[in-house]
Design a protein around this motif. Sequence first.
Motif, short mmCIF file in Angstrom:
data_model
loop_
_atom_site.label_atom_id
_atom_site.label_comp_id
_atom_site.label_asym_id
_atom_site.label_seq_id
_atom_site.Cartn_x
_atom_site.Cartn_y
_atom_site.Cartn_z
N ILE A 113 0.86 -1.19 0.00
CA ILE A 113 0.00 0.00 0.00
C ILE A 113 0.90 1.24 0.00
O ILE A 113 2.08 1.17 0.37
N GLY A 114 0.32 2.33 -0.44
CA GLY A 114 1.05 3.59 -0.45
C GLY A 114 0.11 4.75 -0.18
O GLY A 114 -1.10 4.61 -0.31
N TYR A 115 0.66 5.87 0.24
CA TYR A 115 -0.17 7.06 0.44
C TYR A 115 0.67 8.32 0.22
O TYR A 115 1.90 8.29 0.30
N SER A 116 -0.02 9.42 -0.06
CA SER A 116 0.63 10.73 -0.18
C SER A 116 -0.21 11.75 0.59
O SER A 116 -1.45 11.72 0.54
N TYR A 117 0.48 12.65 1.32
CA TYR A 117 -0.22 13.62 2.17
C TYR A 117 0.74 14.75 2.52
O TYR A 117 1.88 14.49 2.96
N ASN A 118 0.29 15.97 2.28
CA ASN A 118 1.10 17.17 2.58
C ASN A 118 2.51 17.09 1.98
O ASN A 118 3.51 17.39 2.63
N GLN A 137 -5.93 0.05 -7.29
CA GLN A 137 -6.96 0.97 -6.76
C GLN A 137 -6.30 2.21 -6.17
O GLN A 137 -5.19 2.13 -5.64
N GLU A 138 -7.02 3.33 -6.28
CA GLU A 138 -6.54 4.59 -5.72
C GLU A 138 -7.74 5.39 -5.21
O GLU A 138 -8.71 5.60 -5.95
N TYR A 139 -7.67 5.77 -3.95
CA TYR A 139 -8.74 6.58 -3.34
C TYR A 139 -8.18 7.95 -2.96
O TYR A 139 -7.09 8.05 -2.40
N LYS A 140 -9.00 8.99 -3.25
CA LYS A 140 -8.61 10.36 -2.88
C LYS A 140 -9.62 10.90 -1.86
O LYS A 140 -10.83 10.82 -2.07
N PHE A 141 -9.08 11.43 -0.77
CA PHE A 141 -9.92 12.02 0.29
C PHE A 141 -9.61 13.51 0.40
O PHE A 141 -8.44 13.91 0.47
N ARG A 142 -10.68 14.34 0.45
CA ARG A 142 -10.48 15.80 0.47
C ARG A 142 -11.25 16.43 1.63
O ARG A 142 -12.30 15.93 2.04
N LYS A 143 -10.71 17.54 2.09
CA LYS A 143 -11.45 18.39 3.05
C LYS A 143 -11.69 19.77 2.47
O LYS A 143 -12.55 20.53 2.92
N ASP A 144 -10.87 20.12 1.43
CA ASP A 144 -11.03 21.40 0.75
C ASP A 144 -10.47 21.26 -0.66
O ASP A 144 -10.21 20.15 -1.12
N TYR A 145 -10.31 22.38 -1.33
CA TYR A 145 -9.83 22.35 -2.71
C TYR A 145 -8.32 22.57 -2.82
O TYR A 145 -7.80 22.80 -3.90
N ASN A 146 -7.66 22.49 -1.71
CA ASN A 146 -6.20 22.59 -1.70
C ASN A 146 -5.62 21.20 -1.95
O ASN A 146 -5.65 20.32 -1.07
N ASN A 147 -5.12 20.99 -3.15
CA ASN A 147 -4.64 19.64 -3.52
C ASN A 147 -3.55 19.12 -2.59
O ASN A 147 -3.40 17.90 -2.41
N LYS A 148 -2.78 20.01 -2.02
CA LYS A 148 -1.68 19.58 -1.16
C LYS A 148 -2.19 18.86 0.08
O LYS A 148 -1.52 17.97 0.63
N SER A 149 -3.37 19.21 0.54
CA SER A 149 -3.91 18.58 1.75
C SER A 149 -4.66 17.28 1.44
O SER A 149 -5.11 16.60 2.36
N ASP A 150 -4.83 16.94 0.16
CA ASP A 150 -5.51 15.69 -0.20
C ASP A 150 -4.73 14.48 0.31
O ASP A 150 -3.49 14.47 0.34
N ILE A 151 -5.47 13.46 0.73
CA ILE A 151 -4.87 12.18 1.12
C ILE A 151 -5.22 11.15 0.04
O ILE A 151 -6.39 10.93 -0.26
N ILE A 152 -4.19 10.57 -0.53
CA ILE A 152 -4.40 9.58 -1.61
C ILE A 152 -3.87 8.22 -1.13
O ILE A 152 -2.70 8.10 -0.78
N LEU A 153 -4.75 7.23 -1.10
CA LEU A 153 -4.36 5.87 -0.74
C LEU A 153 -4.24 5.03 -2.02
O LEU A 153 -5.08 5.15 -2.93
N GLN A 154 -3.23 4.17 -2.08
CA GLN A 154 -3.00 3.34 -3.26
C GLN A 154 -2.79 1.88 -2.86
O GLN A 154 -2.19 1.59 -1.81
N ALA A 155 -3.29 0.99 -3.70
CA ALA A 155 -3.13 -0.46 -3.46
C ALA A 155 -2.39 -1.08 -4.65
O ALA A 155 -2.74 -0.83 -5.81
N TYR A 156 -1.35 -1.88 -4.35
CA TYR A 156 -0.55 -2.55 -5.37
C TYR A 156 -0.59 -4.07 -5.16
O TYR A 156 -0.62 -4.54 -4.01
N ILE A 157 -0.58 -4.80 -6.24
CA ILE A 157 -0.46 -6.26 -6.15
C ILE A 157 0.53 -6.75 -7.21
O ILE A 157 0.73 -6.10 -8.24
N TYR A 158 1.14 -7.88 -6.91
CA TYR A 158 2.03 -8.53 -7.88
C TYR A 158 1.88 -10.04 -7.74
O TYR A 158 2.11 -10.60 -6.67
N THR A 159 1.45 -10.67 -8.83
CA THR A 159 1.32 -12.13 -8.87
C THR A 159 2.27 -12.65 -9.94
O THR A 159 2.12 -12.30 -11.11
N PRO A 160 3.27 -13.47 -9.58
CA PRO A 160 4.21 -14.01 -10.58
C PRO A 160 3.46 -14.73 -11.70
O PRO A 160 2.45 -15.40 -11.47
#
Length: 320
Positions: A113-118, A137-160
């Motif tokens: 999993i990964g995330y970006s914030y501030n 999958q990628e989810y974005k959570f907002r409290k305002d229109y300031n993109n820097k404060s957005d929280i983005i969650l990411q999900a990664y998978i790898y199957t050989p």
Amino acid sequence: MKWTKPKRIFAYIIYALITIIVICVNFNTKKINITESAKNAFANAINKEKDLYISQINVQYHQKNSPNEIRGEEKKNWSDQAYFIAKDSERNHLDSLFRDEMHKINKYTNTAIGYSYNGKKYNSRDEKFISKATLVQEYKFRKDYNNKSDIILQAYIYTPAYVLLLNNINTYILFAVMLIPITCYIIYNNRNKKENLSKGINNEDGNLIKQRKYQSTKWIEIHEGYYWDNNHNTLRYNNTQVILSGYNIKIFRKFISKEDFFLSHADISKLYEKVESVETKDRAYHLIKSLKECIAILDINVVSIRGKGYKLVFNYDSCQ
């Protein structure tokens, strides 16, 4: 229509290509199914994290503190994620929950999993893994229109790839379908070869002479009605064949190399790289006797000419 060998090979190549295409399609379908399932697994992990690690929720909404049109539910979700990042900056809980959910679907699939914030970005696995993994999958959570404060969650998978192939019963079925025809052909071909090798021709005395069938047989007529295949050391007369071996081959080749089919004692002694002697003559006698017994069935005799040597006589019985 007669199926020649090139036609059979071409038909099998087409058959194998179609089977391989079906395997590839099946592989891709399996990969897509795992990817779609991973989306649900990540959503379940996010919800479970809330249920497990947020015990009490107290929401107070004031219109004056919400000057934008972003829904309250979205802002609440943003605050949940901000809380988790503050408590667990590496998101170990979410990473573990996502891995558990994914292993219910396919235990061989690796997750991250990964995330970006501030301005901060974090991944639970190293860059080498992320570069080969699939972002499902990628989810974005907002409290305002300031993109820097957005929280983005990411999900990664790898199957050989080998897991997608080998951990799938359809792959084995398709490989079996591809191999069955060629296996049957090999068994059938070997069976025919054994039957051909076991066949022989009965001579007048009822003896069975084993024969071999060569595709590249080259017959040379050495005497009227008599043919010799130097590549396979085979002598033929009418429908009867004899395969020579050992010293019989050397002596017979020497005989037919002479125009009159005559070999002196000296000629024979040269075959053994010895000087002419009583011992050599005695040995030559026994070797000539072996050759006589071998080719007698073809109506050929080796006649001794006293004091001189030996001569091949064809159609010997007819001359009596």
